[in-house]
Design a protein around this motif. Structure first.
Motif, PDB file in Angstrom:
ATOM      1  N   ARG B  31       0.823  -1.221   0.000  1.00 29.13           N
ATOM      2  CA  ARG B  31       0.000   0.000   0.000  1.00 29.13           C
ATOM      3  C   ARG B  31       0.852   1.265   0.000  1.00 29.13           C
ATOM      4  O   ARG B  31       0.842   2.053   0.965  1.00 29.13           O
ATOM      5  CB  ARG B  31      -0.943   0.015   1.211  1.00 29.13           C
ATOM      6  N   LEU B  32       1.602   1.416  -1.062  1.00 31.24           N
ATOM      7  CA  LEU B  32       2.507   2.562  -1.167  1.00 31.24           C
ATOM      8  C   LEU B  32       1.711   3.855  -1.234  1.00 31.24           C
ATOM      9  O   LEU B  32       0.670   3.920  -1.863  1.00 31.24           O
ATOM     10  CB  LEU B  32       3.377   2.429  -2.411  1.00 31.24           C
ATOM     11  N   ASP B  33       2.257   4.845  -0.586  1.00 27.77           N
ATOM     12  CA  ASP B  33       1.554   6.117  -0.494  1.00 27.77           C
ATOM     13  C   ASP B  33       2.401   7.202  -1.151  1.00 27.77           C
ATOM     14  O   ASP B  33       3.494   7.496  -0.671  1.00 27.77           O
ATOM     15  CB  ASP B  33       1.332   6.426   0.995  1.00 27.77           C
ATOM     16  N   PRO B  34       1.923   7.780  -2.256  1.00 29.90           N
ATOM     17  CA  PRO B  34       2.735   8.797  -2.943  1.00 29.90           C
ATOM     18  C   PRO B  34       3.008  10.033  -2.086  1.00 29.90           C
ATOM     19  O   PRO B  34       3.951  10.770  -2.351  1.00 29.90           O
ATOM     20  CB  PRO B  34       1.904   9.147  -4.178  1.00 29.90           C
ATOM     21  N   ASN B  35       2.212  10.232  -1.048  1.00 32.32           N
ATOM     22  CA  ASN B  35       2.405  11.435  -0.223  1.00 32.32           C
ATOM     23  C   ASN B  35       3.253  11.186   1.015  1.00 32.32           C
ATOM     24  O   ASN B  35       3.495  12.098   1.794  1.00 32.32           O
ATOM     25  CB  ASN B  35       1.047  11.993   0.216  1.00 32.32           C
ATOM     26  N   TYR B  36       3.684   9.938   1.193  1.00 32.70           N
ATOM     27  CA  TYR B  36       4.482   9.634   2.374  1.00 32.70           C
ATOM     28  C   TYR B  36       5.839  10.345   2.281  1.00 32.70           C
ATOM     29  O   TYR B  36       6.486  10.340   1.232  1.00 32.70           O
ATOM     30  CB  TYR B  36       4.689   8.122   2.478  1.00 32.70           C
ATOM     31  N   VAL B  37       6.265  10.948   3.372  1.00 36.11           N
ATOM     32  CA  VAL B  37       7.560  11.647   3.360  1.00 36.11           C
ATOM     33  C   VAL B  37       8.666  10.617   3.577  1.00 36.11           C
ATOM     34  O   VAL B  37       8.827  10.076   4.670  1.00 36.11           O
ATOM     35  CB  VAL B  37       7.619  12.712   4.469  1.00 36.11           C
ATOM     36  N   THR B  38       9.411  10.335   2.527  1.00 34.05           N
ATOM     37  CA  THR B  38      10.439   9.287   2.619  1.00 34.05           C
ATOM     38  C   THR B  38      11.643   9.787   3.413  1.00 34.05           C
ATOM     39  O   THR B  38      11.845  10.997   3.549  1.00 34.05           O
ATOM     40  CB  THR B  38      10.911   8.888   1.212  1.00 34.05           C
ATOM     41  N   PRO B  39      12.457   8.846   3.941  1.00 32.84           N
ATOM     42  CA  PRO B  39      13.645   9.252   4.708  1.00 32.84           C
ATOM     43  C   PRO B  39      14.542  10.219   3.939  1.00 32.84           C
ATOM     44  O   PRO B  39      15.167  11.086   4.537  1.00 32.84           O
ATOM     45  CB  PRO B  39      14.370   7.934   4.952  1.00 32.84           C
ATOM     46  N   HIS B  41      13.752  12.684   2.183  1.00 38.16           N
ATOM     47  CA  HIS B  41      13.320  14.056   2.423  1.00 38.16           C
ATOM     48  C   HIS B  41      13.386  14.392   3.907  1.00 38.16           C
ATOM     49  O   HIS B  41      13.767  15.492   4.293  1.00 38.16           O
ATOM     50  CB  HIS B  41      11.882  14.243   1.924  1.00 38.16           C
ATOM     51  N   ARG B  42      13.019  13.408   4.710  1.00 37.02           N
ATOM     52  CA  ARG B  42      12.884  13.686   6.139  1.00 37.02           C
ATOM     53  C   ARG B  42      14.235  13.949   6.783  1.00 37.02           C
ATOM     54  O   ARG B  42      14.361  14.794   7.667  1.00 37.02           O
ATOM     55  CB  ARG B  42      12.218  12.474   6.774  1.00 37.02           C
ATOM     56  N   PHE B  43      15.237  13.188   6.401  1.00 34.74           N
ATOM     57  CA  PHE B  43      16.563  13.343   7.025  1.00 34.74           C
ATOM     58  C   PHE B  43      17.576  13.890   6.041  1.00 34.74           C
ATOM     59  O   PHE B  43      18.768  13.597   6.138  1.00 34.74           O
ATOM     60  CB  PHE B  43      17.055  11.991   7.545  1.00 34.74           C
ATOM     61  N   LYS B  44      17.128  14.629   5.078  1.00 36.90           N
ATOM     62  CA  LYS B  44      18.002  15.086   3.999  1.00 36.90           C
ATOM     63  C   LYS B  44      19.275  15.718   4.556  1.00 36.90           C
ATOM     64  O   LYS B  44      19.222  16.670   5.328  1.00 36.90           O
ATOM     65  CB  LYS B  44      17.241  16.125   3.183  1.00 36.90           C
ATOM     66  N   ASP B  45      20.430  15.152   4.188  1.00 33.64           N
ATOM     67  CA  ASP B  45      21.686  15.734   4.691  1.00 33.64           C
ATOM     68  C   ASP B  45      22.712  15.910   3.575  1.00 33.64           C
ATOM     69  O   ASP B  45      23.848  16.293   3.834  1.00 33.64           O
ATOM     70  CB  ASP B  45      22.258  14.876   5.815  1.00 33.64           C
ATOM     71  N   PHE B  49      21.298  10.718   2.783  1.00 36.71           N
ATOM     72  CA  PHE B  49      19.883  10.903   2.481  1.00 36.71           C
ATOM     73  C   PHE B  49      19.720  11.979   1.414  1.00 36.71           C
ATOM     74  O   PHE B  49      19.781  13.167   1.719  1.00 36.71           O
ATOM     75  CB  PHE B  49      19.125  11.298   3.747  1.00 36.71           C
ATOM     76  N   VAL B  50      19.580  11.529   0.176  1.00 40.98           N
ATOM     77  CA  VAL B  50      19.436  12.469  -0.924  1.00 40.98           C
ATOM     78  C   VAL B  50      18.298  11.988  -1.811  1.00 40.98           C
ATOM     79  O   VAL B  50      18.365  10.891  -2.353  1.00 40.98           O
ATOM     80  CB  VAL B  50      20.716  12.517  -1.791  1.00 40.98           C
ATOM     81  N   PRO B  51      17.231  12.771  -1.969  1.00 36.69           N
ATOM     82  CA  PRO B  51      16.159  12.356  -2.875  1.00 36.69           C
ATOM     83  C   PRO B  51      16.703  12.256  -4.293  1.00 36.69           C
ATOM     84  O   PRO B  51      17.330  13.187  -4.785  1.00 36.69           O
ATOM     85  CB  PRO B  51      15.137  13.495  -2.774  1.00 36.69           C
ATOM     86  N   THR B  52      16.498  11.109  -4.927  1.00 38.94           N
ATOM     87  CA  THR B  52      17.103  10.866  -6.233  1.00 38.94           C
ATOM     88  C   THR B  52      16.035  10.440  -7.227  1.00 38.94           C
ATOM     89  O   THR B  52      15.130   9.688  -6.874  1.00 38.94           O
ATOM     90  CB  THR B  52      18.157   9.750  -6.109  1.00 38.94           C
ATOM     91  N   ASN B  53      16.179  10.902  -8.451  1.00 42.40           N
ATOM     92  CA  ASN B  53      15.306  10.495  -9.550  1.00 42.40           C
ATOM     93  C   ASN B  53      15.272   8.966  -9.643  1.00 42.40           C
ATOM     94  O   ASN B  53      16.300   8.314  -9.529  1.00 42.40           O
ATOM     95  CB  ASN B  53      15.886  11.117 -10.823  1.00 42.40           C
ATOM     96  N   SER B 328      17.309   2.761  -0.032  1.00 43.04           N
ATOM     97  CA  SER B 328      16.147   3.224   0.735  1.00 43.04           C
ATOM     98  C   SER B 328      16.347   4.642   1.246  1.00 43.04           C
ATOM     99  O   SER B 328      15.382   5.348   1.515  1.00 43.04           O
ATOM    100  CB  SER B 328      15.906   2.296   1.910  1.00 43.04           C
ATOM    101  N   LYS B 329      17.600   5.052   1.390  1.00 39.94           N
ATOM    102  CA  LYS B 329      17.865   6.396   1.896  1.00 39.94           C
ATOM    103  C   LYS B 329      17.758   7.439   0.786  1.00 39.94           C
ATOM    104  O   LYS B 329      17.867   8.628   1.051  1.00 39.94           O
ATOM    105  CB  LYS B 329      19.264   6.459   2.512  1.00 39.94           C
ATOM    106  N   GLN B 330      17.588   6.979  -0.452  1.00 38.13           N
ATOM    107  CA  GLN B 330      17.600   7.926  -1.562  1.00 38.13           C
ATOM    108  C   GLN B 330      16.328   7.896  -2.385  1.00 38.13           C
ATOM    109  O   GLN B 330      16.268   8.461  -3.470  1.00 38.13           O
ATOM    110  CB  GLN B 330      18.807   7.625  -2.452  1.00 38.13           C
ATOM    111  N   LEU B 331      15.328   7.215  -1.853  1.00 37.24           N
ATOM    112  CA  LEU B 331      14.078   7.095  -2.593  1.00 37.24           C
ATOM    113  C   LEU B 331      13.302   8.396  -2.506  1.00 37.24           C
ATOM    114  O   LEU B 331      13.003   8.877  -1.425  1.00 37.24           O
ATOM    115  CB  LEU B 331      13.272   5.946  -1.989  1.00 37.24           C
ATOM    116  N   ASN B 332      12.978   8.944  -3.664  1.00 39.45           N
ATOM    117  CA  ASN B 332      12.311  10.242  -3.689  1.00 39.45           C
ATOM    118  C   ASN B 332      10.853  10.135  -3.253  1.00 39.45           C
ATOM    119  O   ASN B 332      10.382  10.885  -2.408  1.00 39.45           O
ATOM    120  CB  ASN B 332      12.420  10.817  -5.105  1.00 39.45           C
TER     121      ASN B 332
END
Lengths: 86, 579
Positions: B31-39, B41-45, B49-53, B328-332
């Motif tokens: 039950r994936l949620d497109p609005n869930y704040v992934t790690p 974004h949450r721990f972006k450093d 933790f880098v949101p990646t395409n 998992s740390k880079q999932l946008n």
């Protein structure tokens, strides 16, 4: 049109390649930063160190970074009474 | 049945699996949620933790997990005929590997991007984490031993590949230097490096004196070597020692200096390799000469060993480490997990598939196939050499001369294996250090002490067990052990996902069934080999393999007991989905 697609593809591939590398560099930089903070910090609690003359001037610039640092180190609140970041 | 049809049908099933089964998993189970704040974004450093395409992340994920293992396993497993191998690769990828890679990614994303080891600690308990570390330790030890042997074997079989492989080291150091110090782009330099490597490969395939053939230097295969060994055994001994010295140095250097630049070159090689093989398949449309099933293969039963021999390419626990450790740390977005995890597993399946096809189309007649694959031992020892020859035959369909193609393919395989070796020695060093800290032996946490332990243990494992082909050939007895260790890791990950799904009150059969299947096969295979072969009363007694097999067997039983107790427990406390 075709050329743009190829350029896009090359840019994409470059990004895939450089991802782990960028991470590694960022990590090295962060470690350097941590060392720097440690020096300043040691100066603050009175352990003599070679760069002690310059440190107090840097305090206003450091406070935000110090905040990030102690969060990274797993401390919810600032460990120092002298630095009131949170 | 021709080879193109088999490839097309298998690829079609992969597509169907991704299109429907992974969609079902994404919507109904995880039950994936497109609005869930992934790690990310949450721990972006900006570091871990880098949101990646998602396409970039998939590319990185795929190049991290695809290596020499999905080539070697299938090349051995066609010993039982091509049909069982293909079916296991296709169904394993769709129903086991896809679920496993996808699931580890999701569970990690939903738990602050923590790794599987940490999650084991949280969901099962402290003992699980230590057990987990030990299983990984055994896994990387097996990887070191198996791949050192594999590389030495390829160097001896294809002497023209030695020089291009060794050229890669200074080239990688050069790339590491200019990218790191001069901050230049890495695509062009690494392509130049690849061109140089292949140029050297072509030259050394054509020119005799550039082929570093230790066996020939000692006067041929029947000559005497050192320490009263034969020439081939001596060559094995020398190569393994050289490799171990190399990995010691490579795994203690900083990552950006050698390991990463090698990875850049290797990801080009992966694309080149897959491209050449699939295009060659399309152009030549070779007939399949290998038997569909091999009733003569009765020295080692296909059940359960087929499911152990092909680990990577059908399901592999190592992917869980990559999924939960870095990806998992880079999932946008959480919904990207389906593409990165499931399609990453499919990519590995595609590689395993072409490996099978390269081997089964190589031989002119069925009799030739049976002569090469005369016993399981022969299949293990010769599998990779056969793959290289088969792949070069496919490449010949594109107009590349066979001996050049053979050199290039063996260079590709050795590069993969060598990078895997670097990485796994490094991992082993970290784990030894962690265990040292855990058990209050700080001295072994030191870099050089830990690396020495890792290298010496791996060398001992390659050199001590006596195989049928004399010195160093004990190596291929380790392949089933590598498979079982890898499957155990996958078993633990699937168990964790199952417990997690159960506590969320969802349908957990999608992970429970593959888990039971894998653990059953692992246990069954180990009982067969440990009790009937390697024990001192067995047919092929070997104390060292017996010890390792027994340890793996013990771990498997422990996981099964844990699974039963945690699934039967009434601890149905709903867990917070965002914990």
């Amino acid at each position: 049109m075709m050329l743009d697609k190829v350029k896009q593809l090359i840019a994409f591939y470059e990004e895939v390649l450089s991802m782990p590398h960028r991470q590694e560099i960022a990590r090295e930089l962060r470690n350097e930063d941590d060392l720097f903070l440690l020096l300043l910090y040691s100066e603050m609690i009175g352990i003599p160190n070679p760069v002690y003359y310059y440190t107090l001037e840097l305090y206003p610039y450091m406070i935000e970074k110090f905040h990030d640092w102690h969060l990274r180190m797993g401390m919810e609140k600032s460990p120092m009474t002298g630095i009131r970041c949170c | 049945m021709n080879a193109i049809a088999i490839a097309a049908i298998s690829l079609f099933i992969f597509v169907i699996g991704y299109r429907f089964y992974s969609k079902f998993l994404a919507e109904k189970i995880f039950r994936l949620d497109p609005n869930y704040v992934t790690p990310a974004h949450r721990f972006k450093d900006g570091v871990d933790f880098v949101p990646t395409n998602r396409f970039v992340l998939w590319g990185h994920h795929f190049t991290s997990v695809a290596g020499a293992a999905p080539i070697l396993g299938p090349a051995i497993a066609v010993y039982w005929g091509w049909l069982p191998a293909i079916i296991w690769v296709v169904l394993g990828t769709v129903f086991a590997a896809g679920v496993h890679d996808f699931g580890t990614l999701v569970i990690s994303v939903r738990n602050k991007g923590q790794s599987i080891g940490t999650l084991a600690n949280k969901l099962i308990g402290q003992r699980a984490k230590i057990l987990f570390l030990f299983i990984i330790l055994i896994l990387v030890l097996m990887v070191n031993a198996v791949f050192a042997w594999v590389i030495a074997n390829l160097f001896i079989t294809f002497p023209s590949s030695v020089l291009p492989v060794f050229i890669q080291i200074p080239l990688a150091l050069w790339i590491g230097h200019i990218v790191y110090k001069k901050n230049s782009k890495m695509l062009v330099p690494s392509l130049i490096a690849l061109a140089i490597m292949y140029f050297v490969a072509i030259i050394s395939a054509k020119v005799g004196f550039l082929q570093i053939d230790l066996v020939k230097y000692m006067g041929g295969a029947d000559a005497a070597g050192i320490f009263g060994l034969g020439a081939v055994s001596t060559a094995f001994f020398i190569w393994i020692i050289i490799l171990m010295v190399y990995v010691y140095i490579a795994s203690t250097l900083p990552v950006w200096r050698l390991l990463q630049p090698r990875d850049f070159i290797n990801s080009h090689q992966l694309i080149v390799g897959l491209g050449i093989l699939y295009l060659g398949l399309l152009f030549t449309n070779p007939p399949i000469t290998a038997p569909m099933t091999n009733p003569g293969a009765d020295d080692v039963s296909w059940f359960p060993l087929l499911f152990i021999t092909i680990a990577c390419g059908a399901i592999s626990g190592f992917h869980g480490l990559v999924s939960s450790g870095t990806s998992s740390k880079q999932l946008n977005k959480e919904t990207d997990a389906r593409f990165v995890g499931y399609a990453g597993a499919v990519g590995e399946g595609v590689l395993a598939l072409i490996s099978i096809i390269a081997v089964i189309t190589l031989f002119p007649t069925k009799e030739d196939f049976l002569a090469t694959y005369s016993s399981f031992g022969a299949a293990s020892a010769g599998g990779l050499g056969t793959f290289v020859k088969g792949a070069s035959q496919l490449a010949a369909g594109l107009g590349i001369p066979v001996e050049v193609a053979a050199t290039i393919v063996s260079v590709i395989v050795v590069s993969f294996a060598a990078t895997t070796l670097d990485t796994s020695v490094r991992l082993m060093r970290y784990i030894i250090a962690e265990l040292g800290v855990e058990y209050k032996v700080p001295v072994i946490a030191k870099t050089h002490v830990a690396t020495t332990i890792a290298v010496v243990a791996s060398s001992a494992l390659v050199l001590i067990p006596e195989g049928p082909n004399g010195f160093g050939s004990g190596g291929f007895l380790l392949w089933p052990l590598f498979g079982t260790a890898n499957q155990l890791l996958a078993g633990i990950s699937l168990l964790l996902i199952t417990i997690w799904l159960k506590r969320l009150g969802r349908n957990y059969l999608v992970t429970l069934i593959p888990m039971i299947f894998i653990l059953f096969m692992t246990l069954w295979a180990m009982i067969q080999q440990v009790v009937f072969q390697w024990a001192f009363w067995g047919s092929n007694s070997s104390p060292l393999l017996f010890i390792f097999g027994a340890i793996i067997m013990g771990f498997a039983i422990w996981i099964i007991l844990t699974a039963i107790s945690s699934l039967r427990s009434t601890d149905n406390t709903k867990i917070d989905l965002d914990d």
